[in-house]
Design an enzyme around this catalytic site. Structure first.
Site, mmCIF file in Angstrom:
data_model
loop_
_atom_site.group_PDB
_atom_site.id
_atom_site.type_symbol
_atom_site.label_atom_id
_atom_site.label_comp_id
_atom_site.label_asym_id
_atom_site.label_seq_id
_atom_site.Cartn_x
_atom_site.Cartn_y
_atom_site.Cartn_z
ATOM 1 N N CYS A 175 0.834 -1.203 0.000
ATOM 2 C CA CYS A 175 0.000 0.000 0.000
ATOM 3 C C CYS A 175 0.871 1.257 0.000
ATOM 4 O O CYS A 175 1.595 1.481 -0.963
ATOM 5 C CB CYS A 175 -0.996 -0.048 1.157
ATOM 6 S SG CYS A 175 -2.362 1.110 0.950
ATOM 7 N N GLU A 192 -1.977 -8.869 3.770
ATOM 8 C CA GLU A 192 -2.195 -9.321 5.150
ATOM 9 C C GLU A 192 -3.673 -9.265 5.538
ATOM 10 O O GLU A 192 -4.072 -9.817 6.553
ATOM 11 C CB GLU A 192 -1.339 -8.491 6.119
ATOM 12 C CG GLU A 192 -1.857 -7.088 6.452
ATOM 13 C CD GLU A 192 -1.586 -6.040 5.373
ATOM 14 O OE1 GLU A 192 -1.253 -6.405 4.227
ATOM 15 O OE2 GLU A 192 -1.741 -4.840 5.694
ATOM 16 N N HIS A 249 -3.776 -5.058 0.213
ATOM 17 C CA HIS A 249 -3.224 -5.508 1.494
ATOM 18 C C HIS A 249 -3.217 -7.034 1.550
ATOM 19 O O HIS A 249 -4.239 -7.620 1.896
ATOM 20 C CB HIS A 249 -4.058 -4.953 2.650
ATOM 21 C CG HIS A 249 -3.847 -3.490 2.878
ATOM 22 N ND1 HIS A 249 -2.885 -3.001 3.722
ATOM 23 C CD2 HIS A 249 -4.456 -2.411 2.342
ATOM 24 C CE1 HIS A 249 -2.906 -1.679 3.704
ATOM 25 N NE2 HIS A 249 -3.863 -1.288 2.873
#
Lengths: 260, 204
Positions: free
Chosen positions: B81, B188, B186
């Site tokens: 990001c 994660e 993202h």
């Protein structure tokens, strides 16, 4: 194209998870961490975790617990309950929440929406609106887990929170909550027509078709549900399959083409 | 395998750390630039504005340390990001600001790129790969990843583009220049697909 989301709602009271009917007669349905781990393993789109006692008892949001929950959550996590200032929002975001949801405090201090949106961005702020229909058929907003009437009309209030910078609205029908008789489509539709921001339908889902209706008939961008996932065999993945079948764009469950 | 996750005060690192630990990597939350001397991989995460992010990296001495690790010692890096955006030559969020300059290009606001839809671009969206690079091994094109952003990477050359996403216009979703990787989404927060991508980065 952005996907329509299916979001399990986890209501947290004291040390455990609960689910009630019409914001009352709460039943214990387990503990928080194992539930998060299961939804994580099931690859859900997003989770909402709400401390339903916090605003009633003026409890500070529990950053340490949220940190341990967020670590188990490999998808976006929305956290709510008892949030009434910017410092708490910062604490929760740093603890690993991706979004915060506020409800009761917004009626007392609507400018809090502007302040949070300008500091952390609209994308992290979900305005939660709990609604009950009065004897005259009017939709009115309630604060403090449905216990305090605010005398605000829902359409007016939805427009105000959107104008002030809320990124999404979590719209819950108190009357339908926990009944598993379907969402209040009229309520959802009225709010979706009055704001441009995404509306998450909540309260009443009892079968997959209810979710299809909330999206296709009423215009919801996401559907949240609790009882249907706690008390029946139905799952978020099943809900997405049902939505997909009728042409609603949903996120595909990832299947590695090798590996992992 | 030791992975340094750079902690420069821009958001929570718990889910990034947890994802790598689940994959069997040893993680270090790197709080001083010297931490980069003893790792095999570097992750530059981040949520927030470009100018503020670069100001933090500069103030804490990360810029020369990253240059040394990534350019001189060729340690692989993954920017996520804002972390991806700061790999660029420059950005315009909060005023024109110089980036790390690891991948030639600049960061522009989505509406300047022709996106007429509501900003930020938030949610699950399909990522398309013109060709499968290392980072997308075992991941089919059109897999959904989780995005939250208003600015995007515009590389000087298309050769760096590894994936795109459609949101009112075509947006760069992932970039690569040799051992330097970046993803706008993202991983994660992208559940199992994200884990696979992070695993691919570990295996690189």
């Amino acid at each position: 194209m952005l996907k329509v989301r299916v979001i399990p709602t986890l209501l947290w009271k004291g040390f455990g998870l609960v689910k009630g009917v019409a914001f009352n007669s709460w039943r214990q349905v387990g503990t928080v961490l194992p539930a998060i781990k299961i939804y994580n393993a099931r690859d859900v789109d997003e989770m909402i975790l709400m401390d339903i006692e916090a605003s009633l008892l003026s409890i500070e949001p529990d950053g340490d617990s949220i940190e341990s929950f967020a670590e188990e959550c490999s998808m976006p996590l929305t956290v709510g309950g008892g949030i009434n200032n910017l410092e708490q929002v910062q604490k929760l975001l740093y603890a690993g929440a991706d979004k915060v949801t506020l409800n009761s405090s917004l009626y007392e201090t609507p400018t809090l929406i502007n302040v949070i949106a300008s500091h952390f961005g609209s994308q992290c702020l979900v305005a939660s609106i709990d609604v009950r229909q009065n004897g005259l058929g009017k939709y009115q907003c309630y604060s403090h887990a449905g216990s305090v009437p605010t005398h605000k009309c829902v359409v007016q209030w939805a427009k105000e929170v959107a104008d002030r910078g809320a990124g999404e609205i979590l719209l819950t029908s108190i009357d339908n909550d926990g009944t598993m008789q379907g969402y209040d489509l009229d309520l959802i539709s009225q709010v979706c027509q009055s704001v441009d921001i995404p509306v998450i339908a909540s309260g009443g889902a009892g079968k997959y078709q209810d979710m299809v209706d909330a999206v296709q008939q009423a215009g919801a961008s996401a559907v949240a549900a609790a009882s249907i996932f706690h008390f029946t065999e139905m799952t978020p993945a099943g809900a997405k399959a049902a939505l997909h079948k009728v042409g609603v764009p949903v996120r595909k469950i990832f299947a590695s083409n090798r590996g992992l | 395998m030791k992975v340094a996750i750079i902690n420069y005060g821009m958001g929570n690192l718990g889910s990034v750390r947890r994802a790598f630990e689940d994959l069997g990597a040893e993680t270090i939350i790197a709080s001083t630039p010297d931490d980069l001397l003893k790792v095999d991989k570097i992750v530059l995460p981040g949520v927030g504005a470009f100018t503020q992010g670069m100001a933090r990296l500069s103030a804490e001495g990360w810029v020369p340390a990253l240059h040394n690790a990534v350019i001189n010692r060729k340690t692989p890096i993954l920017g996520i990001c804002l972390g991806m955006q700061m790999l660029a030559t420059q950005g315009y969020e909060g005023g024109q600001t110089e980036g790390l300059g690891f991948i030639p290009g600049e960061i522009q606001k989505l509406d300047n790129l022709g996106c007429k839809l509501r900003l930020p671009h938030v949610g699950w969206n399909e990522v398309y790969y013109p060709s499968v690079g290392e980072i997308f091994a075992c991941i089919n094109s059109a897999t959904d990843f989780y995005f939250v952003h208003s600015y995007a990477f515009v590389p000087d050359s298309e050769e760096y583009i590894r994936a795109i996403v459609n949101y009112g216009t075509e947006i760069v979703a992932a970039i690569q220049k040799s051992h330097i990787f970046g993803c706008q989404f993202h991983p994660e927060k992208s559940s199992k697909a994200g884990r696979q991508l992070l695993k691919n980065f570990l295996n690189y």
